[in-house]
Design an enzyme around this catalytic site. Structure first.
Site, short mmCIF file in Angstrom:
data_model
loop_
_atom_site.label_atom_id
_atom_site.label_comp_id
_atom_site.label_asym_id
_atom_site.label_seq_id
_atom_site.Cartn_x
_atom_site.Cartn_y
_atom_site.Cartn_z
CE LYS A 1 15.92 99.32 36.37
NZ LYS A 1 16.68 99.52 37.64
CG ASP A 2 11.25 98.94 33.44
OD1 ASP A 2 11.70 98.37 34.46
OD2 ASP A 2 11.04 100.17 33.37
NE ARG B 1 19.18 93.79 39.88
CZ ARG B 1 19.82 94.84 40.37
NH1 ARG B 1 21.05 94.72 40.82
NH2 ARG B 1 19.24 96.02 40.43
NE ARG B 2 18.84 98.11 42.63
CZ ARG B 2 18.05 99.01 42.07
NH1 ARG B 2 16.84 99.23 42.58
NH2 ARG B 2 18.44 99.70 41.01
NE ARG C 1 6.19 99.48 42.79
CZ ARG C 1 5.10 99.48 42.02
NH1 ARG C 1 4.12 98.65 42.26
NH2 ARG C 1 4.99 100.33 41.03
NE ARG D 1 11.53 102.89 44.42
CZ ARG D 1 11.70 101.66 43.96
NH1 ARG D 1 12.84 101.03 44.15
NH2 ARG D 1 10.74 101.06 43.31
CB CYS E 1 12.42 92.55 34.82
SG CYS E 1 10.82 93.28 35.05
#
Length: 322
Positions: free
Chosen positions: A84-85, A132-133, A154, A160, A247
């Site tokens: 996905k990166d 997106r989330r 981040r 996180r 992305c």
């Protein structure tokens, strides 16, 4: 020649705990295939050192460029990326030699007190670095008459989850695949259905990349390829490319195989794009025969993208601020 055959293959990887874990798993698989030692070469990328939010620094390629530079310079023999990166445009000098079988593509919640998303209190602070989330979580909450506050964050997994453990946030959203690869899946308090939150294109999949002119190594690495995963993520990334989105854009996509008993006969591709506050979403799906070639998979993604653009997706793509 015997001495040359024993030279360790150099695998370029980011330095994060997650990157090292997934690269270590690939290294072990390559050792078994080749009988040769594989050494991990740690490379620091811009995305690892920048303190800015991914949406601000462009997202696409920030974790990839340094690895690709090392490949092109011959400093490493192959590299492992989170798919996905990867930018959707593939450089001619490099080849995606293998896309191994995908891990769980879902997003997950790690919340205080074991809470699920449904149980979060009104106004709950939910951390994510992903537009997106944020778009989909806000839209879902809105559609159920609830309110959450998405907070831009981040950092690595420890950082996180630390925001939740320290009481600064009620929950954070992460990828199931990453937590599984570092052995922390038991900290998940809720697996978010793909009907609620579509993952990032390629989420849960790894990409193994090497120089295009290293045909021998590319052929060996190709033995780790999973054709169904490759077809699925190719369709997802084709959708992303056709929407002209990097992305860091608020685009979700998932291609899954539809089975009739034991026989897989169709592939369904779902896509979503939305404003990060969740006020507007364009969400569509298409179903077709399982792609038997790269071009078939690309066509599936382009077809859905054109339908989404016709429904107004283009006007949502510029949204960057969380």
């Amino acid at each position: 020649m015997a001495e040359k055959a024993e030279r360790a293959l150099r695998l370029g990887t980011r330095r994060s705990k997650l990157a090292m874990a997934q690269s270590g798993q690939v290294a072990e698989a390559v050792r078994k295939l080749t009988g040769r030692p594989v050494e991990l070469v740690e490379i620091t990328t811009y995305g690892d050192t920048s303190r800015e939010h991914l949406a601000q620094i462009g997202g696409t390629g920030v974790f990839v460029t340094a690895l690709r530079d090392a490949l092109l310079a011959g400093e490493v023999d192959f590299a492992v990326h989170s798919l996905k990166d990867l930018p959707t445009t593939q450089p001619d000098e490099l080849v995606l030699a293998a896309i191994p079988r995908r891990e769980d593509p879902r997003d997950v919640l790690v919340a205080r007190d074991g809470l699920t998303f449904e149980d979060l209190p009104s106004g709950a602070r939910v951390g994510t670095g992903s537009p997106r989330r944020a778009a989909q979580l806000n839209a879902y909450a809105r559609s159920h008459g609830r309110e959450i506050r998405t907070v831009a964050i981040r950092g690595n997994v420890d950082t996180r989850i630390g925001y939740v453990r320290g009481g600064e946030l009620d929950a954070v959203v992460l990828a199931a695949a990453g937590l599984r690869r570092i052995g922390r899946i038991d900290e998940v308090t809720d697996f978010l259905s793909v009907d609620t939150v579509l993952p990032a294109p390629g989420q849960g999949a790894l990409a193994i990349e090497c120089a295009a002119d290293n045909a021998g190594l590319a052929a060996v690495l190709a033995e780790l390829d999973d054709p169904h995963t490759r077809a699925a993520v190719t369709a997802e990334r084709s959708l992303l490319a056709a929407l002209e989105a990097g992305c860091s854009a608020p685009v979700g996509a998932l291609a899954d195989l539809l089975a009739d008993g034991q026989a897989v006969h169709e592939m369904r591709l779902r896509g979503v794009v939305g404003t990060t506050d969740g006020s507007t979403l364009v969400q569509l799906s298409t179903t077709g025969p399982v792609p038997t070639s790269h071009d078939d998979a690309v066509a599936l993604g382009r077809e859905l993208a054109s339908e989404m653009l016709a429904k107004g997706a283009a006007g949502l793509m510029g949204e960057r601020a969380l």
